[in-house]
Design a protein around this motif. Structure first.
Motif, PDB file in Angstrom:
ATOM      1  N   PRO A 113       0.837  -1.215   0.000  1.00 47.74           N
ATOM      2  CA  PRO A 113       0.000   0.000   0.000  1.00 47.74           C
ATOM      3  C   PRO A 113       0.870   1.262   0.000  1.00 47.74           C
ATOM      4  O   PRO A 113       2.037   1.228   0.380  1.00 47.74           O
ATOM      5  CB  PRO A 113      -0.759  -0.101   1.332  1.00 47.74           C
ATOM      6  CG  PRO A 113      -0.612  -1.513   1.781  1.00 47.74           C
ATOM      7  CD  PRO A 113       0.671  -2.012   1.217  1.00 47.74           C
ATOM      8  N   LEU A 114       0.282   2.377  -0.414  1.00 52.87           N
ATOM      9  CA  LEU A 114       0.988   3.654  -0.313  1.00 52.87           C
ATOM     10  C   LEU A 114       1.204   4.029   1.153  1.00 52.87           C
ATOM     11  O   LEU A 114       2.207   4.619   1.501  1.00 52.87           O
ATOM     12  CB  LEU A 114       0.185   4.752  -1.014  1.00 52.87           C
ATOM     13  CG  LEU A 114       0.236   4.715  -2.540  1.00 52.87           C
ATOM     14  CD1 LEU A 114      -0.840   5.610  -3.134  1.00 52.87           C
ATOM     15  CD2 LEU A 114       1.608   5.152  -3.037  1.00 52.87           C
ATOM     16  N   GLY A 115       0.231   3.722   2.007  1.00 54.36           N
ATOM     17  CA  GLY A 115       0.357   4.051   3.428  1.00 54.36           C
ATOM     18  C   GLY A 115      -0.861   4.827   3.900  1.00 54.36           C
ATOM     19  O   GLY A 115      -1.905   4.246   4.164  1.00 54.36           O
ATOM     20  N   VAL A 116      -0.712   6.146   3.997  1.00 53.86           N
ATOM     21  CA  VAL A 116      -1.847   6.984   4.401  1.00 53.86           C
ATOM     22  C   VAL A 116      -2.157   7.948   3.252  1.00 53.86           C
ATOM     23  O   VAL A 116      -1.294   8.703   2.809  1.00 53.86           O
ATOM     24  CB  VAL A 116      -1.541   7.774   5.685  1.00 53.86           C
ATOM     25  CG1 VAL A 116      -2.762   8.601   6.087  1.00 53.86           C
ATOM     26  CG2 VAL A 116      -1.141   6.826   6.818  1.00 53.86           C
ATOM     27  N   ILE A 117      -3.398   7.886   2.791  1.00 54.40           N
ATOM     28  CA  ILE A 117      -3.830   8.709   1.660  1.00 54.40           C
ATOM     29  C   ILE A 117      -4.772   9.797   2.175  1.00 54.40           C
ATOM     30  O   ILE A 117      -5.712   9.504   2.912  1.00 54.40           O
ATOM     31  CB  ILE A 117      -4.552   7.832   0.613  1.00 54.40           C
ATOM     32  CG1 ILE A 117      -3.582   6.770   0.067  1.00 54.40           C
ATOM     33  CG2 ILE A 117      -5.141   8.690  -0.509  1.00 54.40           C
ATOM     34  CD1 ILE A 117      -4.211   5.793  -0.904  1.00 54.40           C
ATOM     35  N   GLY A 118      -4.513  11.026   1.822  1.00 53.10           N
ATOM     36  CA  GLY A 118      -5.435  12.119   2.133  1.00 53.10           C
ATOM     37  C   GLY A 118      -6.291  12.413   0.920  1.00 53.10           C
ATOM     38  O   GLY A 118      -5.802  12.389  -0.209  1.00 53.10           O
ATOM     39  N   PHE A 132     -13.132   5.484   0.808  1.00 55.03           N
ATOM     40  CA  PHE A 132     -12.788   4.544   1.879  1.00 55.03           C
ATOM     41  C   PHE A 132     -12.619   3.139   1.316  1.00 55.03           C
ATOM     42  O   PHE A 132     -11.628   2.451   1.603  1.00 55.03           O
ATOM     43  CB  PHE A 132     -13.856   4.522   2.980  1.00 55.03           C
ATOM     44  CG  PHE A 132     -13.855   3.227   3.736  1.00 55.03           C
ATOM     45  CD1 PHE A 132     -12.829   2.950   4.640  1.00 55.03           C
ATOM     46  CD2 PHE A 132     -14.809   2.249   3.485  1.00 55.03           C
ATOM     47  CE1 PHE A 132     -12.767   1.715   5.284  1.00 55.03           C
ATOM     48  CE2 PHE A 132     -14.755   1.015   4.128  1.00 55.03           C
ATOM     49  CZ  PHE A 132     -13.735   0.750   5.031  1.00 55.03           C
ATOM     50  N   ALA A 133     -13.591   2.690   0.514  1.00 50.88           N
ATOM     51  CA  ALA A 133     -13.587   1.288   0.064  1.00 50.88           C
ATOM     52  C   ALA A 133     -12.366   0.994  -0.822  1.00 50.88           C
ATOM     53  O   ALA A 133     -11.718  -0.048  -0.675  1.00 50.88           O
ATOM     54  CB  ALA A 133     -14.882   0.968  -0.678  1.00 50.88           C
ATOM     55  N   LEU A 134     -12.025   1.923  -1.720  1.00 50.23           N
ATOM     56  CA  LEU A 134     -10.862   1.706  -2.593  1.00 50.23           C
ATOM     57  C   LEU A 134      -9.569   1.687  -1.781  1.00 50.23           C
ATOM     58  O   LEU A 134      -8.684   0.863  -2.009  1.00 50.23           O
ATOM     59  CB  LEU A 134     -10.801   2.792  -3.670  1.00 50.23           C
ATOM     60  CG  LEU A 134     -11.880   2.697  -4.753  1.00 50.23           C
ATOM     61  CD1 LEU A 134     -11.971   4.006  -5.535  1.00 50.23           C
ATOM     62  CD2 LEU A 134     -11.579   1.545  -5.712  1.00 50.23           C
ATOM     63  N   CYS A 135      -9.462   2.614  -0.826  1.00 49.46           N
ATOM     64  CA  CYS A 135      -8.247   2.673  -0.003  1.00 49.46           C
ATOM     65  C   CYS A 135      -8.145   1.436   0.889  1.00 49.46           C
ATOM     66  O   CYS A 135      -7.071   0.854   1.040  1.00 49.46           O
ATOM     67  CB  CYS A 135      -8.235   3.949   0.845  1.00 49.46           C
ATOM     68  SG  CYS A 135      -8.016   5.445  -0.142  1.00 49.46           S
ATOM     69  N   PHE A 136      -9.263   1.023   1.488  1.00 48.28           N
ATOM     70  CA  PHE A 136      -9.239  -0.115   2.404  1.00 48.28           C
ATOM     71  C   PHE A 136      -8.881  -1.403   1.660  1.00 48.28           C
ATOM     72  O   PHE A 136      -8.082  -2.220   2.144  1.00 48.28           O
ATOM     73  CB  PHE A 136     -10.601  -0.263   3.092  1.00 48.28           C
ATOM     74  CG  PHE A 136     -10.594  -1.290   4.180  1.00 48.28           C
ATOM     75  CD1 PHE A 136     -10.115  -0.975   5.450  1.00 48.28           C
ATOM     76  CD2 PHE A 136     -11.046  -2.581   3.947  1.00 48.28           C
ATOM     77  CE1 PHE A 136     -10.083  -1.934   6.460  1.00 48.28           C
ATOM     78  CE2 PHE A 136     -11.024  -3.541   4.954  1.00 48.28           C
ATOM     79  CZ  PHE A 136     -10.537  -3.214   6.211  1.00 48.28           C
ATOM     80  N   LYS A 137      -9.457  -1.574   0.480  1.00 42.76           N
ATOM     81  CA  LYS A 137      -9.174  -2.784  -0.302  1.00 42.76           C
ATOM     82  C   LYS A 137      -7.677  -2.889  -0.622  1.00 42.76           C
ATOM     83  O   LYS A 137      -7.132  -3.985  -0.755  1.00 42.76           O
ATOM     84  CB  LYS A 137      -9.990  -2.747  -1.604  1.00 42.76           C
ATOM     85  CG  LYS A 137      -9.713  -3.899  -2.549  1.00 42.76           C
ATOM     86  CD  LYS A 137     -10.553  -5.133  -2.255  1.00 42.76           C
ATOM     87  CE  LYS A 137     -10.187  -6.287  -3.162  1.00 42.76           C
ATOM     88  NZ  LYS A 137     -11.250  -7.288  -3.277  1.00 42.76           N
ATOM     89  N   VAL A 142      -7.021   6.047   5.158  1.00 42.68           N
ATOM     90  CA  VAL A 142      -7.428   7.251   4.433  1.00 42.68           C
ATOM     91  C   VAL A 142      -7.923   8.310   5.416  1.00 42.68           C
ATOM     92  O   VAL A 142      -8.608   8.000   6.390  1.00 42.68           O
ATOM     93  CB  VAL A 142      -8.496   6.925   3.357  1.00 42.68           C
ATOM     94  CG1 VAL A 142      -9.798   6.422   3.982  1.00 42.68           C
ATOM     95  CG2 VAL A 142      -8.783   8.133   2.479  1.00 42.68           C
ATOM     96  N   ILE A 143      -7.494   9.540   5.160  1.00 44.31           N
ATOM     97  CA  ILE A 143      -7.981  10.684   5.932  1.00 44.31           C
ATOM     98  C   ILE A 143      -8.775  11.561   4.972  1.00 44.31           C
ATOM     99  O   ILE A 143      -8.241  12.043   3.973  1.00 44.31           O
ATOM    100  CB  ILE A 143      -6.815  11.474   6.560  1.00 44.31           C
ATOM    101  CG1 ILE A 143      -6.025  10.555   7.507  1.00 44.31           C
ATOM    102  CG2 ILE A 143      -7.339  12.701   7.301  1.00 44.31           C
ATOM    103  CD1 ILE A 143      -4.845  11.229   8.186  1.00 44.31           C
ATOM    104  N   LEU A 144     -10.066  11.717   5.269  1.00 40.59           N
ATOM    105  CA  LEU A 144     -10.981  12.402   4.364  1.00 40.59           C
ATOM    106  C   LEU A 144     -11.231  13.828   4.831  1.00 40.59           C
ATOM    107  O   LEU A 144     -11.424  14.081   6.022  1.00 40.59           O
ATOM    108  CB  LEU A 144     -12.314  11.658   4.314  1.00 40.59           C
ATOM    109  CG  LEU A 144     -12.245  10.195   3.870  1.00 40.59           C
ATOM    110  CD1 LEU A 144     -13.550   9.479   4.216  1.00 40.59           C
ATOM    111  CD2 LEU A 144     -11.979  10.123   2.373  1.00 40.59           C
ATOM    112  N   ARG A 145     -11.255  14.736   3.880  1.00 42.10           N
ATOM    113  CA  ARG A 145     -11.641  16.110   4.203  1.00 42.10           C
ATOM    114  C   ARG A 145     -12.630  16.538   3.125  1.00 42.10           C
ATOM    115  O   ARG A 145     -12.237  16.944   2.031  1.00 42.10           O
ATOM    116  CB  ARG A 145     -10.399  16.996   4.247  1.00 42.10           C
ATOM    117  CG  ARG A 145     -10.595  18.322   4.952  1.00 42.10           C
ATOM    118  CD  ARG A 145     -11.270  19.279   4.039  1.00 42.10           C
ATOM    119  NE  ARG A 145     -11.334  20.635   4.518  1.00 42.10           N
ATOM    120  CZ  ARG A 145     -12.038  21.583   3.901  1.00 42.10           C
ATOM    121  NH1 ARG A 145     -12.731  21.304   2.813  1.00 42.10           N
ATOM    122  NH2 ARG A 145     -12.036  22.799   4.369  1.00 42.10           N
ATOM    123  N   GLY A 146     -13.926  16.360   3.437  1.00 42.07           N
ATOM    124  CA  GLY A 146     -14.984  16.673   2.471  1.00 42.07           C
ATOM    125  C   GLY A 146     -15.466  18.107   2.621  1.00 42.07           C
ATOM    126  O   GLY A 146     -15.086  18.821   3.550  1.00 42.07           O
TER     127      GLY A 146
END
Lengths: 415, 415
Positions: A113-118, A132-137, A142-146
């Motif tokens: 994995p890349l690690g932590v994706i923002g 979330f689903a793409l990163c988790f798979k 993932v850290i989300l900022r919507g």
């Protein structure tokens, strides 16, 4: 900043466990999340109502409210999206090109994995689930900022996902949401090099440019598509019209829609009147250069800025060129390196267009609308990369990974 | 800024022609450049003398002057470096995974150059030649910004290369040198998003951090290596000593040299005294935690900062840990994600180290000194990437490329 650092630390603590989960466990967790979203649809819809009410009070325009809105069927669609991601092959763990070197070292590249994706995005709650689903798979945190308009919906969605992960003993910090939706927090997130391995903006041109020009975290630039169709002097004009009308009108609000038409002067008289008639039937507003206006008087005058604009609407700019060289030069000057098409029956022109146009996807005799993960045959995507580093074009699961070299020795030292 | 923009524009004008050169033509041009460097060695040495004189006047220290110095044999080595690059396979133009989709579209990924690469480096004239040759072989234009101490050497080298390119009718703007070596120009170059596709810093930790933290152009972070060797409780201690001594002393000034030793407490008594004796024979200065000092009284006291320092010198930090968990946690906290090694005979420990240590290259039972392009079997490299996007580990020719999707249709529209 405190919230960012705290969530950054938690995500980094979770990432090693996430990187080493089996596909079976990841799919089980995703399945639990999909069910949890449906089980909790009432609270999700309730939170979403709050967002919609605030948006209406603040005079947010209709198309944005539509994107913000959740319905029962949209929640089901989100869950089905997860089900599709469960079915995709997990790229993590494959070892590429393992070879024995002359000194006996065995060296291979393992997909990790890349690690932590923002992810910084706008007011679309479906992105929350999808990202979330793409990163988790792919074993990433993932850290989300919507967008602030969707904050209540996003908080509730992330709460439901985290609770579902907890139920199946998965690290809940696989996903977190930045609840402070101030502009400052977004800017701080772009400098969070110590905690983020990559930052992906998803949204309009303004958001993406802000991230590209301010982030010191590695960015994958996505989405803006000022896409051209070039009708060559040797084009099949019926095919050209069909493709143009499709690329412009089939779904004008997306990044792979056509925004600009380039026509060889030798076929402009034969092509433009009929093409414009068909576009006008879809209420397409057409602006063009002086030559195009002479051929079709209903074409409005294009400003220089029109050629650089992604309309995302029923509007098209037109440019007439004297040859292929001018067409390629024009496209390379104004395009956003997304998707470009030539319509031609000429072998050499087709090859030159493929060779010389600089874009993520270059087409001969097809609509630019095909640039997406499903059409390219690799399923759900996190965006269309328009940059050249790391990923270019539709970004599926593979593009959310990196590699590490693993080396098996038996005491080798360097001489 | 004017110089940057002008050279940026010229490089961008050259890049399409460069992208479409045949391997035969590129190799012919590289061969001409290699010969031209030798033919002009007198003027190169003369320019270099000027740089050395200035450096000595300014009290630049001996090791830096050594790196700056050109000699006849070093110029021959540069030409031989080009000859090696000529022999490498050209990755450009290969089409990966071309498949026919259900609707008849044929979609493949073609390997293409990145475009325009910026390189910021220090006072090493050999980087000028090396970076040009790697970029040219992969069809990229390169804009070089070397250290001010080497400016006369670099100007003359680039002049010789451009003249050689002109002689064989190649685009001379394949290479240009920023002659204004002020700090401001370097900072401006980091914001040159409109003209640079990627920026690669080559040099010490200070330079690399400055670029990573200031650049909005996509960066590939290279080189800083705070590399560890972990001696597990089940290590073959003779092998461990041999590997440690090799990784620390065989060439201490390079990024893949070992900087820190981590030892399991169960073998510390048996391992440390002999290992320290052997290191002391190479005048290695050793600092460590209190437990290590109790075992070997000549070990100095390590500060917290020692564990985060890339010494690039005959110096080593030592940490004793109670188990593999603590070892992995310590390494992931202080490492720079370059190269890490475990010495063990335990199968599960080896696997856990490979799985859980986050670095470009993770070794079992071998020296970290092997992380480079030649040892990994793909030849000359432009640096060792320690980031996760795009490239990780030694970056050869393939890492200087990207892809574009090429799509052959026969009138497909999206329904």
């Amino acid at each position: 900043m405190n919230e960012l650092i705290k969530k950054g630390q938690l995500a980094n603590e979770a990432k090693i466990a996430l990187a080493n989960l089996s596909s079976v466990d990841k799919n089980k967790a995703l399945d639990r999340v999909a069910h949890a979203l449906i089980e909790h649809q009432d609270v999700l819809l309730e939170a979403n109502q709050l967002d919609i009410m605030h948006a209406e009070e603040n005079g947010v325009k209709g198309t944005l409210i539509d994107r913000l809105t959740l319905t029962e069927s949209r929640i089901h669609a989100m869950a089905e999206g997860i089900a599709k991601i469960i079915k995709l092959d997990d790229p993590i763990g494959e070892v590429l090109g393992m070879k024995k070197q002359p000194n006996g070292l065995e060296i291979g590249q393992r997909v990790v994995p890349l690690g932590v994706i923002g992810i910084i995005y706008e007011a679309r709650p479906n992105v929350t689930v999808d990202a979330f689903a793409l990163c988790f798979k792919t074993g990433n945190a993932v850290i989300l900022r919507g967008g602030k308009e969707a904050i209540h919906s996003n908080m509730k969605i992330v709460e439901v996902i985290r609770e579902a992960l907890r139920q199946v003993d998965m690290p809940v910090d696989a996903v977190s949401l930045i609840e402070d939706t101030s502009r400052e927090t977004a800017t701080d997130m772009m400098k969070l090099n110590d905690y983020l391995d990559v930052l992906i903006p998803r949204g309009g041109a303004g958001l993406i440019q802000a991230v590209v020009h301010n982030s010191t975290v590695p960015v994958i630039e996505t989405g803006v598509g000022n896409c051209h169709i070039y009708v060559d002097q040797e084009a099949d004009l019926t095919m050209a019209t069909d493709i143009l009308v499709n690329a412009k009108t089939q779904r004008p609000g997306v990044c792979n829609a056509c925004e600009s038409l380039v026509v060889h002067e030798a076929v402009a008289d034969a092509f433009l009147p009929e093409a414009c008639t068909q576009l006008k039937a879809f209420q397409v507003d057409i602006v063009g250069d002086a030559s195009s206006q002479r051929i079709v008087p209903t074409i409005g005058a294009a400003e220089e800025a029109d050629y650089g604009t992604e309309y995302l609407d029923y509007k098209l700019s037109v440019k007439i060129v004297k040859d292929l060289d001018e067409a390629i030069k024009h496209i390379n000057r104004y395009n956003t390196k997304h998707s470009e098409a030539i319509i031609t029956e000429n072998y050499t022109h087709a090859r030159r267009f493929l060779d010389e146009v600089d874009a993520a996807a270059v087409y001969v005799n097809a609509s630019t609308r095909f640039t997406d993960g499903f059409e390219f045959g690799f399923g759900a995507e996190i965006g269309i990369s328009t940059q050249k580093l790391h990923a270019r074009g539709p970004m599926g699961l593979k593009e959310l990974t990196t590699t590490k070299y693993i080396i098996y020795g038996n005491g080798q030292i360097r001489v």
